[in-house]
Write an enzyme that holds these catalytic residues in place. Sequence first.
Site, PDB file in Angstrom:
ATOM      1  N   SER A   1      41.679  36.450  44.157  1.00  0.00           N
ATOM      2  CA  SER A   1      42.745  36.115  45.114  1.00  0.00           C
ATOM      3  C   SER A   1      43.812  37.171  45.331  1.00  0.00           C
ATOM      4  O   SER A   1      44.641  37.016  46.225  1.00  0.00           O
ATOM      5  CB  SER A   1      43.418  34.811  44.710  1.00  0.00           C
ATOM      6  OG  SER A   1      42.598  33.737  45.089  1.00  0.00           O
TER       7      SER A   1
ATOM      8  N   LYS B   1      54.416  34.695  45.920  1.00  0.00           N
ATOM      9  CA  LYS B   1      53.399  33.674  46.223  1.00  0.00           C
ATOM     10  C   LYS B   1      53.967  32.316  45.814  1.00  0.00           C
ATOM     11  O   LYS B   1      54.611  32.206  44.756  1.00  0.00           O
ATOM     12  CB  LYS B   1      52.114  34.000  45.453  1.00  0.00           C
ATOM     13  CG  LYS B   1      50.954  33.060  45.756  1.00  0.00           C
ATOM     14  CD  LYS B   1      49.670  33.499  45.044  1.00  0.00           C
ATOM     15  CE  LYS B   1      48.491  32.595  45.377  1.00  0.00           C
ATOM     16  NZ  LYS B   1      47.239  33.021  44.705  1.00  0.00           N
TER      17      LYS B   1
ATOM     18  N   SER C   1      43.082  33.486  47.720  1.00  0.00           N
ATOM     19  CA  SER C   1      44.111  32.539  48.058  1.00  0.00           C
ATOM     20  C   SER C   1      45.477  33.162  48.361  1.00  0.00           C
ATOM     21  O   SER C   1      46.311  32.526  48.988  1.00  0.00           O
ATOM     22  CB  SER C   1      44.280  31.537  46.909  1.00  0.00           C
ATOM     23  OG  SER C   1      44.775  32.185  45.753  1.00  0.00           O
TER      24      SER C   1
HETATM   25  N1  GLN Z   1      38.053  32.340  46.122  1.00  0.00           N
HETATM   26  C1  GLN Z   1      38.065  31.986  44.752  1.00  0.00           C
HETATM   27  C2  GLN Z   1      38.228  30.496  44.588  1.00  0.00           C
HETATM   28  O1  GLN Z   1      38.271  29.838  45.578  1.00  0.00           O
HETATM   29  C3  GLN Z   1      39.148  32.720  44.020  1.00  0.00           C
HETATM   30  C4  GLN Z   1      40.485  32.120  44.185  1.00  0.00           C
HETATM   31  C5  GLN Z   1      41.527  32.735  43.304  1.00  0.00           C
HETATM   32  O2  GLN Z   1      41.372  33.831  42.788  1.00  0.00           O
HETATM   33  N2  GLN Z   1      42.596  31.990  43.109  1.00  0.00           N
HETATM   34  O3  GLN Z   1      38.294  29.975  43.526  1.00  0.00           O
END
Ligand code: GLN
EC number: 6.3.5.7
Length: 492
Positions: free
Chosen positions: A178, A79, A154
């Site tokens: 995410s 990532k 994400s």
């Molecule tokens: N969808 C969640 C957010 O927007 C989780 C994102 C994540 O785990 N980085 O914060």
Amino acid sequence: MTDLHRLSIRELSEGLAGAKFSSRELTEHYLKRIAKLDTQVKSYVTVTAEQALAQADAADASIKAGIATALTGVPIAHKDIFCTQGIKTTAGSKMLDNFISPYDATVVAKGKAAGLVTLGKVNMDEFAMGSTSENSFYGATVNPWNLGHVPGGSSGGSAAAVAADLAPFATGTDTGGSIRQPASFCGLTGLKPTYGRVSRFGMIAYASSLDQGGPMAHSAEDCAYLMNVMAGHDAKDSTSVEKDVDDYVANLNGTAVKGLRIGIPKQYFNVAGLDADVKARVEESLKKLEEMGATLVEIDLNMTEAYVPTYYLIAPAEASSNLSRYDGVRYGYRAENPVDLTDLYKRSRSEGFGAEVQRRILIGTYALSAGYYDAYYVKAQKVRRLIQQDFLKAFELVDVIAAPAAPTTAYKIGANLSPVEMYLGDIYTIAVNLAGLPAINAPVGFDKDNLPVGLQLIGNYWSESQLLSVVHQYQQATDWHTKRAAIAEENA
Ligand code: GLN
């Protein structure tokens, strides 16, 4: 061999060790697939072909010399939130479009030490804020199962790359889902470890008390191999915990499904917006686990309604603090021709950050400001503790807790949900981060549009081996994790 991308990590490991194919052949195979198919999937921000081939040759030499680890010569995608020395690390942001890290994240360094071959860096929502990967400066990655849908976020680039077999496995990070939600949307297995199990050193911070790296792959067995590399104490991360790591691969059959008590939170299955197909597939998977000997126990998680508001205060608050370092001075994007220092700060941040990141900085700064700090931030921290206690009470009655990973399957690209609608989609994942618990997603079937559905299992602290083991046994008895999207079946 034309189907190297269909092999499991164990098969890759054995094939390399037994000289059935070389790491160079394997790496070239993946690079060819990326060149041919990623124009459609758009999962990679950076492909490091030259470095990958050099690493592959070095891996082949180690294998010949008899000094290989189980993963020497196996390719991986990282990532783009993990710093990689000499290679651009963007966190999906224009702010870091020109950032070349002078050092490797601990996770990346451990991967290198284990002989993994880095294929490249994969796309993500900007600074990991989002649930679709559409918040990336580099454009949206698509879902390999249906190119008109999002891969989740994400870690959408990680999920799409693995689902399309453009990498055998990938690293992800999970601040509020995410790893688990994109794994669910793309039909993968993904593990969010206990907070402190995987080093955050060199992992670009979103919300430091919630962020945690973990593996994304087709199966629990594949994830176990990567956990063996990622997990462990790191003196460079003061929140990483000094606790022995398990051998996650050796423990894959360590937990008996027979007799396992699986908690079914009443509140979770009554959430408005829970899709009927998602509910049905999750219930079928639980039925299967019951057939395998598990006991389903109805439980209460009374704090469910507080999850979204609590997370969407704490995460932006920490983000506003973490992202204050991007000031246009030290590194990253700098606005041109500033008239003075304030103008430099203002325009560098306004031009360098996307809309969602700016929204969260505003919310977080507000919640932390004098006069509001006690009313919002401190209150949210108290509720956070209640959420944790709710889980701990449940773990007195059950071994693991079952939930969907998300209330729906993958959204259409450009669905344009309002921020609040988007945040509500995180209902099943964010409490796990607030409590610091480990949780895993496993693919358990498809909805009427052939989009994958995931089952989430939440464990007590340090139960990564148990979660991987339960999913591994489920995957021995089912074949959802072996299904592939049409695009993954294409040959390069
Ligand atoms: N969808 C969640 C957010 O927007 C989780 C994102 C994540 O785990 N980085 O914060």
